[in-house]
Write a protein that holds these residues in place. Structure first.
Motif, short mmCIF file in Angstrom:
data_model
loop_
_atom_site.label_atom_id
_atom_site.label_comp_id
_atom_site.label_asym_id
_atom_site.label_seq_id
_atom_site.Cartn_x
_atom_site.Cartn_y
_atom_site.Cartn_z
N ARG A 122 0.85 -1.18 0.00
CA ARG A 122 0.00 0.00 0.00
C ARG A 122 0.88 1.24 0.00
O ARG A 122 2.02 1.22 0.48
CB ARG A 122 -0.92 0.01 1.22
CG ARG A 122 -0.18 0.12 2.55
CD ARG A 122 -1.11 0.04 3.73
NE ARG A 122 -0.39 0.19 4.99
CZ ARG A 122 -0.94 0.04 6.18
NH1 ARG A 122 -2.23 -0.26 6.28
NH2 ARG A 122 -0.21 0.19 7.27
N LEU A 123 0.33 2.30 -0.55
CA LEU A 123 0.98 3.60 -0.54
C LEU A 123 -0.01 4.61 0.00
O LEU A 123 -1.20 4.56 -0.31
CB LEU A 123 1.43 4.01 -1.95
CG LEU A 123 2.56 3.19 -2.58
CD1 LEU A 123 2.81 3.66 -4.01
CD2 LEU A 123 3.85 3.30 -1.76
N SER A 124 0.48 5.54 0.78
CA SER A 124 -0.39 6.59 1.32
C SER A 124 -0.72 7.60 0.24
O SER A 124 -0.09 7.64 -0.84
CB SER A 124 0.31 7.30 2.48
OG SER A 124 1.43 8.04 1.99
N ALA A 152 3.10 12.30 -4.52
CA ALA A 152 4.50 12.61 -4.83
C ALA A 152 4.93 11.93 -6.12
O ALA A 152 5.66 12.52 -6.94
CB ALA A 152 5.39 12.18 -3.66
N GLN A 153 4.50 10.68 -6.33
CA GLN A 153 4.81 9.98 -7.57
C GLN A 153 4.18 10.68 -8.76
O GLN A 153 4.80 10.81 -9.83
CB GLN A 153 4.34 8.53 -7.49
CG GLN A 153 5.06 7.67 -6.46
CD GLN A 153 6.50 7.39 -6.83
OE1 GLN A 153 6.87 7.38 -8.01
NE2 GLN A 153 7.34 7.20 -5.83
N MET A 154 2.95 11.15 -8.59
CA MET A 154 2.29 11.90 -9.67
C MET A 154 3.06 13.16 -10.00
O MET A 154 3.29 13.49 -11.18
CB MET A 154 0.86 12.25 -9.26
CG MET A 154 -0.12 11.11 -9.23
SD MET A 154 -1.77 11.72 -8.72
CE MET A 154 -2.75 10.26 -8.97
N ASP A 155 3.45 13.88 -8.96
CA ASP A 155 4.09 15.18 -9.16
C ASP A 155 5.44 15.07 -9.87
O ASP A 155 5.85 15.99 -10.59
CB ASP A 155 4.27 15.90 -7.82
CG ASP A 155 2.94 16.36 -7.23
OD1 ASP A 155 1.95 16.41 -7.99
OD2 ASP A 155 2.89 16.67 -6.02
N MET A 215 2.70 5.78 -14.22
CA MET A 215 1.78 5.12 -13.30
C MET A 215 0.35 5.23 -13.81
O MET A 215 0.03 6.10 -14.64
CB MET A 215 1.88 5.74 -11.90
CG MET A 215 1.48 7.20 -11.83
SD MET A 215 1.77 7.94 -10.19
CE MET A 215 0.65 6.98 -9.17
N VAL A 216 -0.50 4.35 -13.32
CA VAL A 216 -1.92 4.40 -13.62
C VAL A 216 -2.68 4.14 -12.32
O VAL A 216 -2.27 3.30 -11.51
CB VAL A 216 -2.32 3.38 -14.70
CG1 VAL A 216 -2.07 1.95 -14.25
CG2 VAL A 216 -3.78 3.55 -15.10
N VAL A 217 -3.75 4.89 -12.12
CA VAL A 217 -4.61 4.71 -10.96
C VAL A 217 -5.91 4.07 -11.44
O VAL A 217 -6.61 4.64 -12.29
CB VAL A 217 -4.89 6.04 -10.24
CG1 VAL A 217 -5.82 5.81 -9.05
CG2 VAL A 217 -3.59 6.68 -9.79
N LEU A 218 -6.21 2.89 -10.90
CA LEU A 218 -7.42 2.17 -11.28
C LEU A 218 -8.39 2.19 -10.10
O LEU A 218 -8.07 1.71 -9.01
CB LEU A 218 -7.08 0.72 -11.66
CG LEU A 218 -6.14 0.55 -12.85
CD1 LEU A 218 -5.81 -0.92 -13.07
CD2 LEU A 218 -6.74 1.17 -14.11
#
Length: 727
Positions: free
Chosen positions: A320-322, A328-331, A336-339
């Motif tokens: 899991r990631l907070s 931070a990964q997005m920025d 990455m992809v968010v499902l």
């Protein structure tokens, strides 16, 4: 076999013999002489009728318990619990009757009516005999025979009373004040006919005996959410007719009804018996008695599924990631992809910026279409925790090469971290190409092998369907609702796989039943089955191919107990009445739906509590009931009419028809004739204190692991790393 199952089987067998006798002989002395030994034989099985299942009232007063009754109200069997000194005056039945003793003595005196019946309200009786009915004997009566009853001796009694028609359907029964006759009056049915009881300890044992069992909590969902048994399904009495046929399809299923010891279960038991459910009991003392016995009560809704999600994270160490880590990964522009593993309606309300909607069972099926590179970081989220964890672990179990993690605490965690959510988005993961679908099929097949998922063909499914009287079968189509509506196997219910795992108790109430899952190519069925097996569902199968007759359209809902003859009016007619101040609109939909939209001026009320709401309503004009589509309102109309002299009508087609006619709708919480306890309010449904509610909810989810360990009835397990399953 459990006591409830033994009693049900014995009663079924005895009544089938009685039906054959009645069909052959009619209502005659010969028929009654043939029925008596059948009832004596049943009553002799004292082990089936323990006193704790048929107690006297707390004050020591007699009680009558309904054991069986045909849907047409014929062949009604009761257990009559009496206390020494209990007596009934001379009365007839207007149907045939047979009485046999289980324990204790019930002294009967028999009479003929000997007057010419020309003087209304008067008559004469002549004694013809007497008999003390106890274990081993019986007495019988033709429709116009009269008798008295008195419980004699020093001990309480229990006797079986079998009638050709139920007591509530004998309006012409009469009783005389004296043994010689004189004035007579109508002899009404007992005011409260009850259902057999089970103790908390007995119910706890039932949860572990492996037989089919459905536990139904008849309280409103908001009350249920304050504390309930782990494996109880929430089925408010208000909506019993709308959902019982889907939740408990087999009429001989062992059913235990729960309430707050406030009569809801008894009201439900009578309805259920009329619809053919014949294996009923009520939890003695209600949910408080369960807690007083030292057993766990759980708050919230869909607790087995949510507890399972927490168990999986703990046992499988789901990554899991907070929210802060994902942001931070997005920025920094990480690939990455968010499902989002929720259905589109939830995604549309709020979503993580840039996320794609891909409901739970669709994740493995559509994964390679939206994540072509093994280097892409994959984040799975839901609103809270369960579907994030199960979704991420689904991809890991399926062996995708990517790094996969659940978004800790989902959109709630994102909001609590101070990040903005998207609203109104409709981005969704597309269906896979044939090449990507083949990859999904291979992954699901490997996982099914590890989980021991059994596949069946059309012939086996037909055999399961033929077994419907002895075993419950749930046939679920786990594809999207749109695919289901476009065409599905006849008789299959729509249960999108992710939602089936997320809220298993909303789709099936019978534990230890058979479950068969079907989709177009077995990917979603196998993924869903793998989770049901890990949740403790022993008999779950995947249908190889959906062969056989097909249907189109949304899932049909069978509503029990709904009939014709309810007075109705159209939306324009209601608008005209309202314009003249001659209508009071009562909305019986959920308080959540009412808050979102309702007919202007309408009052919110809860069907099962109309007697409490009625004094708060304006007492003039016509009372007009409405609900989402009018079905619930139609069920409630006769009940409301029995409470008021005002005319009661139903809005034809419900609030949907009002909207379709172009009339305005209002929103808000005004005109509440009852407290909004009918629904569980999610943290983001609350009007104030949303953040505090979110934190409390997330803490509650995490704490479920320890609570299910204390309860001890869950049989959760996870796949190990090398095959098979471990508990």
């Amino acid at each position: 076999m459990s006591l409830m199952e033994e009693r049900r089987a014995a009663i079924d067998e005895a009544l089938e013999r009685v039906r054959r006798i009645a069909a052959e002989h009619g209502v005659t002395d010969a028929a009654l002489d043939a029925i008596k030994p059948v009832l004596i034989e049943l009553a002799a099985r004292r082990e089936l009728f323990p006193p704790q299942h048929f107690p006297l009232s707390p004050e020591g007063h007699p009680r009558v318990y309904r054991l069986a009754e045909d849907p047409d109200q014929r062949f009604a069997l009761y257990a009559s619990a009496g206390t020494p000194g209990k007596a009934q005056p001379p009365h007839n039945h207007t149907t045939w009757a047979v009485i046999a003793g289980v324990f204790g003595d019930e002294h009967n005196v028999f009479y003929d009516r000997v007057d010419n019946r020309l003087e209304p309200g008067q008559g004469r009786l002549r004694k013809t005999g007497e008999l003390t009915v106890r274990r081993g004997n019986a007495c019988a009566f033709l429709p116009d025979d009269f008798h008295t009853i008195e419980v004699t001796g020093d001990a309480p009694s229990l006797h079986l009373h079998l009638y050709g028609m139920s007591l509530e359907n004998l309006p012409e029964r009469i009783f005389f004040a004296t043994a010689s006759g004189g004035a007579y009056r109508v002899f009404g049915a007992p005011p409260s006919i009850r259902a057999p009881l089970v103790t908390p300890a007995e119910l706890k044992a039932m949860l572990r005996d492996g037989e089919e069992l459905a536990i139904l909590d008849l309280r409103e969902e908001g009350v249920f959410a304050e504390g309930h048994l782990l494996f109880a399904a929430s089925l408010p009495l208000s909506r019993l007719e709308l959902r019982i046929d889907q939740l408990v399809p087999r009429r001989a299923t062992r059913l235990v009804l729960c309430d707050a010891d406030d009569g809801l279960a008894l009201r439900a038991a009578r309805k259920l018996m009329h619809w053919g459910y014949r294996n009923l009991a009520v939890l003695a003392g209600g949910v408080k008695a369960w807690q007083d016995a030292g057993y766990e009560l759980f708050s919230g809704v869909h607790v087995p599924s949510k507890a399972f999600g927490e168990f999986v994270e703990h046992a499988a160490a789901t990554p899991r990631l907070s929210a802060e880590e994902v942001k931070a990964q997005m920025d920094k522009g990480t690939d990455m992809v968010v499902l989002d593993s929720r259905p589109m309606d939830e995604f549309h309300k709020m979503s993580i910026p840039g996320a794609l909607d891909c409901p739970g069972a669709e994740l493995v099926y559509r994964f390679h279409e939206v994540v072509p590179s093994p280097e892409t970081l994959v984040i799975v989220n839901c609103a809270g925790r369960t579907r994030s964890i199960i979704g991420a672990q689904s991809l890991i179990n399926a062996g995708v090469p990517n790094r996969v993690a659940a978004l800790k605490n989902g959109t709630m965690g994102w909001h609590l971290a101070g990040f903005a959510l998207d609203h109104g988005k409709t981005r969704h993961a597309p269906a896979p190409s044939e090449a990507n679908a083949a990859m999904a099929r291979a992954a699901a097949a490997r996982l099914a092998g590890r989980a021991g998922i059994r596949s069946i063909g059309a012939d086996t499914l037909q055999r399961f369907r033929r077994d419907g009287e002895s075993r419950t079968l749930y046939l679920f189509d786990v594809r999207t609702p749109e695919e289901y509506a476009a065409g599905h196997l006849a008789g299959a219910r729509s249960a999108p796989g992710g939602q089936l795992v997320q809220a298993t108790d909303a789709y099936r109430a019978t534990l230890n039943a058979r479950v068969v899952l079907v989709d177009s190519d077995a990917v979603r069925a196998r993924m869903t089955a793998s989770w049901l097996v890990q949740m403790g569902q022993d008999e779950v199968y995947v249908l190889d191919r959906a062969e056989g007759p097909t249907e189109t359209g949304p899932e049909p809902v069978r509503i029990l107990g709904i009939g014709a003859g309810v007075a109705s009016l159209t939306a324009p007619e209601l608008a005209q009445l309202q314009g003249h101040g001659e209508a009071v609109v009562i909305d019986l939909d959920t308080s959540l739906a009412y808050r979102e939209q309702h007919i202007p001026g309408a009052w919110f009320a809860i069907r099962s509590r109309l007697a409490l709401a009625l004094p708060l309503l304006p007492q003039h004009g016509t009372l007009v009931l409405t609900s989402r589509d009018g079905a619930l309102a139609s069920l409630a109309a006769p009940e409301l009419q029995a409470l008021t002299p005002l005319p009661v009508k139903v809005l034809a087609g419900g609030t949907a028809a009002w909207r379709a006619a172009g009339f305005a709708l209002a929103a808000g919480d005004e005109h509440l004739a009852d407290a909004p306890v009918d629904a569980w309010y999610r943290p983001y449904d609350k009007g104030a204190g949303v953040e505090a509610a979110m934190n409390a909810y997330l803490s509650w989810e995490v704490a479920l692991v320890e609570q299910i360990e204390r309860d001890g009835d869950a049989r959760f397990r996870v796949l190990d790393d090398i095959g098979g399953a471990r508990s």
